[in-house]
Design an enzyme around this catalytic site. Structure first.
Site, PDB file in Angstrom:
ATOM      1  N   HIS A   1     -11.276  45.354  24.466  1.00 24.86           N
ATOM      2  CA  HIS A   1     -12.576  44.698  24.607  1.00 24.86           C
ATOM      3  C   HIS A   1     -13.456  45.511  25.555  1.00 24.86           C
ATOM      4  O   HIS A   1     -12.999  46.476  26.171  1.00 24.86           O
ATOM      5  CB  HIS A   1     -12.419  43.248  25.061  1.00 24.86           C
ATOM      6  CG  HIS A   1     -11.856  43.055  26.450  1.00 24.86           C
ATOM      7  ND1 HIS A   1     -10.628  43.548  26.838  1.00 24.86           N
ATOM      8  CD2 HIS A   1     -12.350  42.412  27.537  1.00 24.86           C
ATOM      9  CE1 HIS A   1     -10.396  43.200  28.098  1.00 24.86           C
ATOM     10  NE2 HIS A   1     -11.441  42.524  28.548  1.00 24.86           N
TER      11      HIS A   1
ATOM     12  N   HIS B   1     -14.974  44.918  28.431  1.00 29.99           N
ATOM     13  CA  HIS B   1     -15.069  44.779  29.887  1.00 29.99           C
ATOM     14  C   HIS B   1     -14.681  46.122  30.494  1.00 29.99           C
ATOM     15  O   HIS B   1     -13.745  46.788  30.034  1.00 29.99           O
ATOM     16  CB  HIS B   1     -14.139  43.660  30.398  1.00 29.99           C
ATOM     17  CG  HIS B   1     -14.717  42.273  30.202  1.00 29.99           C
ATOM     18  ND1 HIS B   1     -13.942  41.154  30.068  1.00 29.99           N
ATOM     19  CD2 HIS B   1     -16.014  41.862  30.112  1.00 29.99           C
ATOM     20  CE1 HIS B   1     -14.740  40.083  29.913  1.00 29.99           C
ATOM     21  NE2 HIS B   1     -15.997  40.494  29.929  1.00 29.99           N
TER      22      HIS B   1
ATOM     23  N   ASP C   1     -13.089  47.294  32.999  1.00 30.66           N
ATOM     24  CA  ASP C   1     -11.742  47.661  33.456  1.00 30.66           C
ATOM     25  C   ASP C   1     -10.819  48.024  32.296  1.00 30.66           C
ATOM     26  O   ASP C   1      -9.658  48.365  32.507  1.00 30.66           O
ATOM     27  CB  ASP C   1     -11.125  46.560  34.346  1.00 30.66           C
ATOM     28  CG  ASP C   1     -11.085  45.192  33.692  1.00 30.66           C
ATOM     29  OD1 ASP C   1     -11.847  44.954  32.741  1.00 30.66           O
ATOM     30  OD2 ASP C   1     -10.297  44.338  34.148  1.00 30.66           O
ATOM     31  N   HIS C   2     -11.347  47.984  31.065  1.00 31.46           N
ATOM     32  CA  HIS C   2     -10.542  48.369  29.899  1.00 31.46           C
ATOM     33  C   HIS C   2     -11.099  49.575  29.147  1.00 31.46           C
ATOM     34  O   HIS C   2     -10.454  50.086  28.240  1.00 31.46           O
ATOM     35  CB  HIS C   2     -10.378  47.180  28.940  1.00 31.46           C
ATOM     36  CG  HIS C   2      -9.536  46.090  29.522  1.00 31.46           C
ATOM     37  ND1 HIS C   2      -8.235  45.858  29.138  1.00 31.46           N
ATOM     38  CD2 HIS C   2      -9.795  45.207  30.525  1.00 31.46           C
ATOM     39  CE1 HIS C   2      -7.730  44.859  29.862  1.00 31.46           C
ATOM     40  NE2 HIS C   2      -8.662  44.449  30.704  1.00 31.46           N
TER      41      HIS C   2
ATOM     42  N   HIS D   1     -10.930  35.310  24.972  1.00 26.53           N
ATOM     43  CA  HIS D   1     -11.367  35.786  26.283  1.00 26.53           C
ATOM     44  C   HIS D   1     -12.868  35.506  26.391  1.00 26.53           C
ATOM     45  O   HIS D   1     -13.441  34.882  25.506  1.00 26.53           O
ATOM     46  CB  HIS D   1     -11.028  37.294  26.361  1.00 26.53           C
ATOM     47  CG  HIS D   1     -11.161  37.899  27.718  1.00 26.53           C
ATOM     48  ND1 HIS D   1     -10.769  37.274  28.874  1.00 26.53           N
ATOM     49  CD2 HIS D   1     -11.655  39.114  28.113  1.00 26.53           C
ATOM     50  CE1 HIS D   1     -11.011  38.071  29.900  1.00 26.53           C
ATOM     51  NE2 HIS D   1     -11.555  39.196  29.473  1.00 26.53           N
TER      52      HIS D   1
ATOM     53  N   ASP E   1      -7.077  41.000  27.300  1.00 24.04           N
ATOM     54  CA  ASP E   1      -7.057  39.841  28.184  1.00 24.04           C
ATOM     55  C   ASP E   1      -7.188  38.568  27.346  1.00 24.04           C
ATOM     56  O   ASP E   1      -7.890  38.572  26.347  1.00 24.04           O
ATOM     57  CB  ASP E   1      -8.246  39.899  29.135  1.00 24.04           C
ATOM     58  CG  ASP E   1      -8.279  41.132  30.030  1.00 24.04           C
ATOM     59  OD1 ASP E   1      -7.359  41.939  29.985  1.00 24.04           O
ATOM     60  OD2 ASP E   1      -9.260  41.297  30.760  1.00 24.04           O
TER      61      ASP E   1
END
Ligand SMILES: [Zn+2]
Length: 301
Positions: free
Chosen positions: A60, A62, A64-65, A140, A210
């Site tokens: 996804h 976000h 941090d990914h 998520h 997530d």
């Protein structure tokens, strides 16, 4: 199969923790799964050859990914890569990466092929003669998929002494491995079962990060060899899960139990915690076979 954890924490990079990224080695593929900041450095630290990465799966959008993705693509360009790079991820990933390439006039000299995902159902997104990859639709804050990596059924093993005794021409070995009965040199029918053994069971790896605790994924990940399930929080902070759409260690373990997986790996830890032993003990109240992800750790299975 070999899984190398490059990063297994949520939110921001810190001195000793990286956001999410991992490499799965399966049947000669090196699949990169998520690509948080620091991924390149960790690939180098773990001595993983950049040129072996041909497929990247992004769960996804976000940061941090995937905030490490443009850096990695840019490095591939500087290394004068020529082979194709396939990127699988949510719709929008092509726009965000190509905009950065465009504004810096840094188009790649290798084919950069995006496979944008929009389906809310599980779908087959990669297949060759040995491996299949399916999406695992997660729940998520934004559109998110996990990924199921599955070895195709392995071939039957020849019992070589039995095969020689049965006087079978070598030309039929392939058919035997595929499970067929064959006719031997003397014109006699040889039953497959009498000259072969069961194949090595095929393995699978389910990556789920997530997500909130989400039972609709159970049929997709059922009986997986390894389940990596996010456990951002401990049970005592469960109230945070609803707002942030994450899971606790206990919920991850219930998922592992209900899906009847062999082993659970916990990861995507919130940086609010200083140690992770409590994640393991909490999960083990529900499911025995629990391992903790750790940056730089390898799991072979
Ligand atoms: Zn997220």
């Amino acid at each position: 199969m070999k899984l190398t954890i490059l990063g297994c924490h949520s939110a921001t990079p810190r001195t000793n923790t990286n956001p999410t990224s991992q490499v799965l080695e399966i049947k000669n593929h090196m699949f990169l799964i998520d690509c948080g900041e620091g991924t390149q450095v960790e690939l180098r630290r773990n001595k993983i050859k950049f040129s072996r990465i041909k497929h990247i799966f992004i769960s996804h959008l976000h940061g941090d990914h995937y905030f490490g993705l443009i850096g990695l693509v840019s490095t591939f360009r500087l290394l004068t890569r020529e082979t194709e790079l396939h990127i699988y991820g949510p719709k929008g990933i092509k726009e965000v990466i190509t905009l950065q390439l465009k504004l810096s006039d840094s188009w790649t000299n290798f084919p950069l092929i995006f496979h944008e995902l929009t389906s809310k159902e599980s779908e087959l997104i990669f297949e060759d003669d040995k491996v299949e990859v399916y999406t695992i639709p997660l729940k998520h804050r934004i559109y998110t998929n996990g990924f199921l990596f599955k070895e195709k059924e392995n071939e039957r093993k020849l019992d070589i002494n039995a095969v020689l005794n049965a006087n079978i021409d070598k030309a039929y070995y392939r058919k035997l491995k595929q499970g067929a009965d064959v006719i031997n040199e003397d014109g006699k029918l040889i039953k497959n079962i009498s000259v072969t053994q069961d194949p090595i069971p095929s393995k699978s790896y389910a990556y789920c990060s997530d997500t909130v605790y989400h039972e609709p994924i159970i049929p997709i990940i059922k009986n997986a060899t390894i389940l990596y399930h996010e456990s951002t929080f401990l049970d005592k902070n469960e109230s945070l899960c609803e707002r942030t759409k994450h899971s606790t260690a206990r919920q991850a373990a219930i998922m592992a139990k209900k899906a009847n997986v062999k082993t659970l790996i916990l990861g995507h830890f919130s940086t609010r915690y200083n140690g992770y032993d409590e994640f393991k003990s909490e999960a083990q109240k529900e499911f025995e076979n629990v391992l903790l992800a750790q940056d730089g750790k390898c799991f072979e299975f």
